[in-house]
Design a protein around this motif. Structure first.
Motif, PDB file in Angstrom:
ATOM      1  N   ASN A  50     -66.615   9.329 -83.066  1.00  0.00           N
ATOM      2  CA  ASN A  50     -67.711   8.369 -82.881  1.00  0.00           C
ATOM      3  C   ASN A  50     -67.752   7.334 -83.997  1.00  0.00           C
ATOM      4  O   ASN A  50     -68.013   6.162 -83.757  1.00  0.00           O
ATOM      5  CB  ASN A  50     -69.050   9.103 -82.809  1.00  0.00           C
ATOM      6  N   VAL A  51     -67.503   7.749 -85.230  1.00  0.00           N
ATOM      7  CA  VAL A  51     -67.513   6.813 -86.351  1.00  0.00           C
ATOM      8  C   VAL A  51     -66.343   5.844 -86.254  1.00  0.00           C
ATOM      9  O   VAL A  51     -66.459   4.670 -86.621  1.00  0.00           O
ATOM     10  CB  VAL A  51     -67.496   7.582 -87.696  1.00  0.00           C
ATOM     11  N   ALA A  52     -65.227   6.310 -85.740  1.00  0.00           N
ATOM     12  CA  ALA A  52     -64.039   5.458 -85.625  1.00  0.00           C
ATOM     13  C   ALA A  52     -64.097   4.521 -84.428  1.00  0.00           C
ATOM     14  O   ALA A  52     -63.217   3.661 -84.285  1.00  0.00           O
ATOM     15  CB  ALA A  52     -62.790   6.329 -85.530  1.00  0.00           C
TER      16      ALA A  52
ATOM     17  N   ARG B 168     -62.409  -0.146 -81.121  1.00  0.00           N
ATOM     18  CA  ARG B 168     -62.784  -1.312 -80.326  1.00  0.00           C
ATOM     19  C   ARG B 168     -62.064  -2.563 -80.832  1.00  0.00           C
ATOM     20  O   ARG B 168     -61.498  -3.325 -80.048  1.00  0.00           O
ATOM     21  CB  ARG B 168     -64.286  -1.533 -80.368  1.00  0.00           C
ATOM     22  N   SER B 169     -62.072  -2.774 -82.139  1.00  0.00           N
ATOM     23  CA  SER B 169     -61.470  -4.004 -82.673  1.00  0.00           C
ATOM     24  C   SER B 169     -59.938  -3.966 -82.626  1.00  0.00           C
ATOM     25  O   SER B 169     -59.305  -4.959 -82.298  1.00  0.00           O
ATOM     26  CB  SER B 169     -61.949  -4.259 -84.101  1.00  0.00           C
ATOM     27  N   ASP B 170     -59.335  -2.819 -82.943  1.00  0.00           N
ATOM     28  CA  ASP B 170     -57.868  -2.747 -82.978  1.00  0.00           C
ATOM     29  C   ASP B 170     -57.247  -2.708 -81.583  1.00  0.00           C
ATOM     30  O   ASP B 170     -56.203  -3.303 -81.348  1.00  0.00           O
ATOM     31  CB  ASP B 170     -57.409  -1.530 -83.764  1.00  0.00           C
ATOM     32  N   LEU B 171     -57.877  -1.976 -80.677  1.00  0.00           N
ATOM     33  CA  LEU B 171     -57.301  -1.826 -79.346  1.00  0.00           C
ATOM     34  C   LEU B 171     -57.944  -2.737 -78.313  1.00  0.00           C
ATOM     35  O   LEU B 171     -57.496  -2.781 -77.166  1.00  0.00           O
ATOM     36  CB  LEU B 171     -57.424  -0.366 -78.883  1.00  0.00           C
ATOM     37  N   GLY B 172     -59.016  -3.424 -78.700  1.00  0.00           N
ATOM     38  CA  GLY B 172     -59.696  -4.306 -77.757  1.00  0.00           C
ATOM     39  C   GLY B 172     -60.400  -3.544 -76.650  1.00  0.00           C
ATOM     40  O   GLY B 172     -60.488  -4.033 -75.523  1.00  0.00           O
TER      41      GLY B 172
END
Length: 105
Positions: free
Chosen positions: A41-43, A48-52
């Motif tokens: 959950n923290v990651a 979201r940003s790295d894998l879109g």
């Protein structure tokens, strides 16, 4: 007439060392499972940003991880009943820890 005997509650024996060790092992395993789901959950913002990934994609990732964990937990319980709880639990705990470390790295 004689007075009825006074009934005393039986004294509860103190927990044995084996029971305490068992409780410690079980709670450690449960703590690691909760910790691992919390790490996912923290990651999620980084995922979201790295894998879109979209919001629904993140929900699918967390839910898929939790469902996979639950399925392996049930399978492990069945195998533990068949082959012995202690060796299988310790093996599963070691594999889970190594896999978590590999995923984190």
């Amino acid at each position: 007439m004689t007075a009825p005997p006074i009934l005393e509650a039986p004294a509860t024996p103190p927990a044995s060392a084996r029971s305490r060790r068992l409780l410690t092992v079980i709670l450690t395993g449960q703590f690691m499972a909760i910790l691992d789901v919390s790490i996912v959950n923290v990651a999620s913002p980084v995922i979201r940003s790295d894998l879109g990934a979209s919001g629904s994609g993140l929900q699918l990732i967390v839910s898929g991880y939790t469902v996979a964990y639950a399925m392996l937990l049930i399978t492990g319980a069945r195998l533990g009943g068949r082959y012995g709880g202690r060796p299988l639990f310790l093996t599963g705990l070691a594999v889970f820890t190594a896999a978590s470390l590999a995923c984190g790295l």
